[in-house]
Design a protein around this motif. Structure first.
Motif, short mmCIF file in Angstrom:
data_model
loop_
_atom_site.label_atom_id
_atom_site.label_comp_id
_atom_site.label_asym_id
_atom_site.label_seq_id
_atom_site.Cartn_x
_atom_site.Cartn_y
_atom_site.Cartn_z
N GLY A 1 -33.96 21.86 -8.15
CA GLY A 1 -34.03 23.30 -8.38
C GLY A 1 -33.25 24.15 -7.40
O GLY A 1 -33.25 25.37 -7.51
N GLY A 2 -32.59 23.51 -6.42
CA GLY A 2 -31.79 24.26 -5.47
C GLY A 2 -30.33 24.29 -5.88
O GLY A 2 -29.93 23.70 -6.89
N LEU A 3 -29.51 24.97 -5.08
CA LEU A 3 -28.07 25.04 -5.34
C LEU A 3 -27.36 24.06 -4.42
O LEU A 3 -27.23 24.30 -3.22
N GLY A 4 -26.91 22.94 -4.98
CA GLY A 4 -26.14 21.96 -4.22
C GLY A 4 -24.68 22.35 -4.20
O GLY A 4 -24.14 22.80 -5.21
N ILE A 5 -24.05 22.19 -3.04
CA ILE A 5 -22.64 22.55 -2.88
C ILE A 5 -21.83 21.34 -2.45
O ILE A 5 -22.07 20.77 -1.38
N LEU A 6 -20.87 20.91 -3.28
CA LEU A 6 -19.97 19.82 -2.94
C LEU A 6 -19.00 20.26 -1.85
O LEU A 6 -18.43 21.36 -1.93
N ALA A 7 -18.78 19.42 -0.86
CA ALA A 7 -17.80 19.71 0.19
C ALA A 7 -16.47 19.10 -0.21
O ALA A 7 -16.34 17.89 -0.33
N SER A 8 -15.46 19.95 -0.44
CA SER A 8 -14.19 19.44 -0.94
C SER A 8 -13.10 19.31 0.11
O SER A 8 -12.06 18.71 -0.14
N ALA A 9 -13.32 19.88 1.30
CA ALA A 9 -12.25 19.91 2.31
C ALA A 9 -11.83 18.50 2.75
O ALA A 9 -10.69 18.30 3.15
N ILE B 1 -32.67 28.39 -2.66
CA ILE B 1 -32.38 27.47 -1.55
C ILE B 1 -31.02 26.83 -1.80
O ILE B 1 -30.79 26.25 -2.87
N VAL B 2 -30.12 26.92 -0.81
CA VAL B 2 -28.77 26.39 -0.94
C VAL B 2 -28.58 25.22 0.02
O VAL B 2 -28.91 25.32 1.20
N GLN B 3 -28.05 24.13 -0.50
CA GLN B 3 -27.62 23.00 0.34
C GLN B 3 -26.15 23.23 0.63
O GLN B 3 -25.33 23.25 -0.27
N THR B 4 -25.83 23.46 1.89
CA THR B 4 -24.48 23.88 2.24
C THR B 4 -23.46 22.74 2.11
O THR B 4 -23.80 21.56 2.13
N GLY B 5 -22.18 23.12 1.99
CA GLY B 5 -21.10 22.16 1.75
C GLY B 5 -20.62 21.49 3.01
O GLY B 5 -19.57 21.84 3.55
N MET B 6 -21.35 20.50 3.48
CA MET B 6 -21.03 19.79 4.72
C MET B 6 -20.02 18.68 4.47
O MET B 6 -20.26 17.79 3.65
N GLY B 7 -18.89 18.71 5.20
CA GLY B 7 -17.88 17.68 5.05
C GLY B 7 -18.41 16.29 5.32
O GLY B 7 -19.15 16.09 6.29
N TRP B 8 -18.08 15.31 4.47
CA TRP B 8 -18.50 13.91 4.52
C TRP B 8 -19.97 13.73 4.19
O TRP B 8 -20.44 12.60 4.08
N VAL B 9 -20.74 14.81 4.04
CA VAL B 9 -22.18 14.70 3.80
C VAL B 9 -22.54 15.15 2.39
O VAL B 9 -23.30 14.48 1.68
N ALA B 10 -22.01 16.30 1.99
CA ALA B 10 -22.37 16.90 0.70
C ALA B 10 -21.53 16.30 -0.43
O ALA B 10 -20.60 16.93 -0.94
#
Length: 360
Positions: free
Chosen positions: A42-50, A21-30
């Motif tokens: 246990g999921g894959l968290g993705i930092l939003a860097s844009a 399960i991936v948490q997508t890299g949402m701008g201002w959210v992630a």
């Protein structure tokens, strides 16, 4: 309570996470809080860097590592002028996964892979998946048209199998996922896991103001709209009064508003006008956009910030997938992922129980 079942897939094997399960890299959210909560669950968290400067990204990576020892990723804009600098940070801090909103250049993929970073571009068509696979991407994420933010018109149920059939690398499915049924469906198609944005935005670990998260819960399946009026590209957003007004604005009015927001984003990001122009030229080349679309694209960061960070729905937009109409609570990331895995296991057992053997 017993531990939920686990599903081992190429996604979990490549990244080292427990659940596909991936948490997508949402701008201002992630940000660090949501990413670390996802990783701990246990999921894959993705930092939003844009929406971060390189210095802010470095701080965010450090904060995530202070909060969790589990693998996580960073999402990058492949066409950003400082993409190479951000990749240096990923490598330096030992980030496990680099995800991209657009196809990264082959040399960027090679550099990341040489440093042991898993590369996961997002694609919107089978031909794009074939291209990045030939360049060495480890896996791809594909988002169907029901997904939030920038999106296409082909639904996940058709886009996903078309991509899976076209490439030999693992595929992560996004667009319309929120529960265990969706996970089992994606795995049945042949996907290596699912990516979710709106569902993770609507958790108690999300940094989005609670009143905004509560407002999301009031929208039904018809509560979103795909518009090009925000930044010139198809963008799925909540159908708020602000978006209705934006839809009625003329081009001149929108461009004037955009110039003001561009100046605000310049100040916030610390970018110079020349850097903004270089980014715009790069986006134009990679995405085939017109200069009018490039100017309108400056709307996106500030409009999303107004809605998702400042909670101002009269001056900001709220990205959302159609799945918002199926969500009615704000669980923690741990509760959400645990629920999805347990539900998926139950659904799988039920489906197997319905399977009738044949003889002859």
């Amino acid at each position: 309570m017993s531990m939920p079942a686990t599903f081992r897939t190429p996604l979990t094997e490549l990244t080292g996470v427990t659940h596909p399960i991936v948490q997508t890299g949402m701008g201002w959210v992630a940000g660090p809080r949501l990413v670390s909560a996802t990783a701990e669950a246990g999921g894959l968290g993705i930092l939003a860097s844009a929406t971060m400067t390189p210095a802010q990204l470095a701080s965010a990576i450090i904060e995530v590592k202070e909060r969790t020892t589990q693998p996580f990723g960073v999402n990058l804009r492949a066409d950003a002028a400082d993409a190479a600098q951000r990749i240096d940070l990923i490598i330096e801090h030992g980030v496990k996964v680099a995800s991209f909103a657009l196809a990264p250049k082959p040399e960027l993929i090679s550099r990341l892979k040489e440093s042991g970073v898993v590369v996961m571009p997002s694609v919107g068509a089978a031909k794009h998946a074939v291209k990045v696979a030939s360049w060495g991407a480890d896996l791809v994420m594909v988002q169907g048209g029901e997904g939030g933010g920038h999106t296409g018109s082909v639904p996940t149920t058709l886009l996903l199998p078309s991509v899976i059939d076209a490439v030999d690398i693992p595929v992560v499915a996004a667009g319309g996922f929120f529960d265990g049924r969706g996970l089992i469906a994606a795995l049945s198609y042949g996907a290596a896991g699912i990516g979710m944005g709106t569902r993770f935005l609507l958790t108690s670990d999300s940094a989005v103001p609670e009143e905004i998260r509560r407002r999301y819960l009031t929208f039904g399946l018809d509560g979103t709209v795909v518009t090009t009026r925000a930044d010139g590209m198809p963008h799925r957003l909540l159908r708020t009064e602000f978006i209705d007004t934006l839809e009625k604005e003329g081009l001149t009015t929108r461009l004037l508003h955009t110039l003001r927001r561009t100046a605000q984003f310049k100040q916030l990001s610390g970018l110079s006008w020349s850097q903004l122009m270089r980014d715009g030229q790069s986006m134009k080349r990679s995405g085939g956009r017109t200069w009018a679309q490039m100017v309108l694209a400056a709307n996106t960061p500030m409009l999303l910030k107004a809605g998702l960070v400042e909670g101002d729905t009269e001056a900001g937009m709220l990205a959302s997938g159609q799945v918002v109409g199926m969500i009615d609570d704000l669980p923690s990331c741990e509760e959400l992922i645990d629920r999805i895995i347990r539900d998926a296991a139950e659904r799988l057992r039920a489906a197997q129980g319905n399977l009738v053997g044949t003889t002859g």
